[in-house]
Design an enzyme around this catalytic site. Structure first.
Site, PDB file in Angstrom:
ATOM      1  N   GLY A   1     120.716 -11.966  56.143  1.00 48.94           N
ATOM      2  CA  GLY A   1     121.381 -13.662  56.062  1.00 48.94           C
ATOM      3  C   GLY A   1     122.388 -13.247  56.554  1.00 48.94           C
ATOM      4  O   GLY A   1     123.591 -14.530  56.144  1.00 48.94           O
ATOM      5  N   SER A   2     123.454 -12.425  57.345  1.00 52.64           N
ATOM      6  CA  SER A   2     124.613 -11.992  57.449  1.00 52.64           C
ATOM      7  C   SER A   2     124.162 -12.800  58.833  1.00 52.64           C
ATOM      8  O   SER A   2     126.294 -13.222  59.064  1.00 52.64           O
ATOM      9  CB  SER A   2     124.855 -10.746  57.655  1.00 52.64           C
ATOM     10  OG  SER A   2     124.002  -9.771  58.667  1.00 52.64           O
TER      11      SER A   2
ATOM     12  N   HIS B   1     118.455  -9.272  68.184  1.00 50.22           N
ATOM     13  CA  HIS B   1     117.304  -8.039  68.452  1.00 50.22           C
ATOM     14  C   HIS B   1     117.958  -7.100  68.586  1.00 50.22           C
ATOM     15  O   HIS B   1     119.132  -6.631  69.686  1.00 50.22           O
ATOM     16  CB  HIS B   1     116.166  -7.871  69.329  1.00 50.22           C
ATOM     17  CG  HIS B   1     115.267  -6.764  69.371  1.00 50.22           C
ATOM     18  ND1 HIS B   1     114.965  -6.310  68.052  1.00 50.22           N
ATOM     19  CD2 HIS B   1     115.717  -5.282  70.102  1.00 50.22           C
ATOM     20  CE1 HIS B   1     114.427  -5.563  67.940  1.00 50.22           C
ATOM     21  NE2 HIS B   1     115.148  -4.401  69.677  1.00 50.22           N
TER      22      HIS B   1
ATOM     23  N   SER C   1     121.170  -7.510  71.599  1.00 48.00           N
ATOM     24  CA  SER C   1     121.046  -8.617  72.291  1.00 48.00           C
ATOM     25  C   SER C   1     120.401  -9.933  71.807  1.00 48.00           C
ATOM     26  O   SER C   1     119.788 -10.231  71.108  1.00 48.00           O
ATOM     27  CB  SER C   1     119.758  -8.252  73.205  1.00 48.00           C
ATOM     28  OG  SER C   1     119.506  -6.939  73.398  1.00 48.00           O
TER      29      SER C   1
ATOM     30  N   ASP D   1     110.558  -9.016  71.495  1.00 46.72           N
ATOM     31  CA  ASP D   1     111.466  -9.573  72.358  1.00 46.72           C
ATOM     32  C   ASP D   1     111.601  -9.243  73.840  1.00 46.72           C
ATOM     33  O   ASP D   1     111.975  -7.907  73.887  1.00 46.72           O
ATOM     34  CB  ASP D   1     111.398  -7.313  71.526  1.00 46.72           C
ATOM     35  CG  ASP D   1     111.679  -7.835  69.679  1.00 46.72           C
ATOM     36  OD1 ASP D   1     112.281  -8.745  68.821  1.00 46.72           O
ATOM     37  OD2 ASP D   1     111.396  -6.898  69.263  1.00 46.72           O
TER      38      ASP D   1
END
Ligand code: GRF
Length: 212
Positions: A12-13, A109, A136, A145
């Site tokens: 969860g950064s 992603h 991205s 993706d």
């Protein structure tokens, strides 16, 4: 105030970068809840520390992907969010779920899409001798993706780089570009139309907003 729900599976950064941006007023919105498919996700502790409602759903309690995603959507929709943000959410989403949130579902992603969809992108970039890698932010569509790219950030790969070094370099960029893109959406500047991303009324090219 606009409302954001975030989905996480792990560290969860990126979620933390969004929390910070909301607290500092760089995003004019409130993160109303975080949901996870992993009760152990450290992102849930970040939510608790920030006073954000957090909930984990266990996939084993559901018959199939559709049933899990229906429960997930129900949990999200309680909050009536303007935007749903995937921040390291590692579970494949059903088409029904993606369609339900079409145009208000973002993902980040770790590759310069369309290069390297899927997993282990940094490893592939190193093994292929790529001189650069990146990340991205894109709208989510049914294609994994594969939705329209909004913004990319590039990082160099140096000879002898270990995978963790490239991951760290990419994540540093992620923590800048994801809050920025979320702020664009919240300000009403960003939309998905005709399977493309539009910023300030202009259709963005395939690689997203050109920052270089
Ligand atoms: C990020 O690198 C993101 O690109 C990918 O998963 C990672 C999540 O990291 N989708 P974190 O959980 O935000 O720290």
């Amino acid at each position: 105030m606009k409302k954001i729900v975030v989905l996480v599976s792990g560290q969860g950064s990126n979620f933390q970068a969004l929390i910070d941006a909301c607290q500092q007023g760089r995003i004019d919105a409130t993160i109303v809840a975080v949901l996870s498919n992993n009760a152990q996700a450290y992102g849930l502790q970040r939510a608790e520390a920030a006073g954000i409602a957090a909930q984990a759903l266990d996939a084993k309690a559901f018959a199939d992907r559709e049933a899990f995603d229906a429960a997930l959507a129900q949990a999200i929709d309680q909050y009536q969010p303007d935007l749903v943000v995937l921040a390291g959410y590692m579970r494949i989403l059903s088409n029904t779920f993606v369609q339900h949130y079409a145009g208000r579902l973002l993902n980040i992603h770790p590759s310069l899409l369309p290069k390297y969809p899927g997993l282990h992108t940094h490893r592939q970039a190193i093994d292929n001798g790529d001189a650069e890698h990146g990340t991205s932010v894109h709208f989510v569509t049914e294609q994994l993706d594969g939705g329209p790219v909004i913004l990319q950030a590039k990082v160099p790969i140096f000879p002898g780089d270990e995978e963790y070094e490239v991951i760290e370099r990419v994540q540093t960029q992620e923590h800048t570009i994801y809050p920025l893109v979320v702020s664009w959406f919240i300000e009403g500047r960003l939309a998905m139309r005709d399977n493309a991303a539009w910023l300030d009324g202009e259709r963005l090219p395939a690689q997203g907003y050109a920052a270089d």
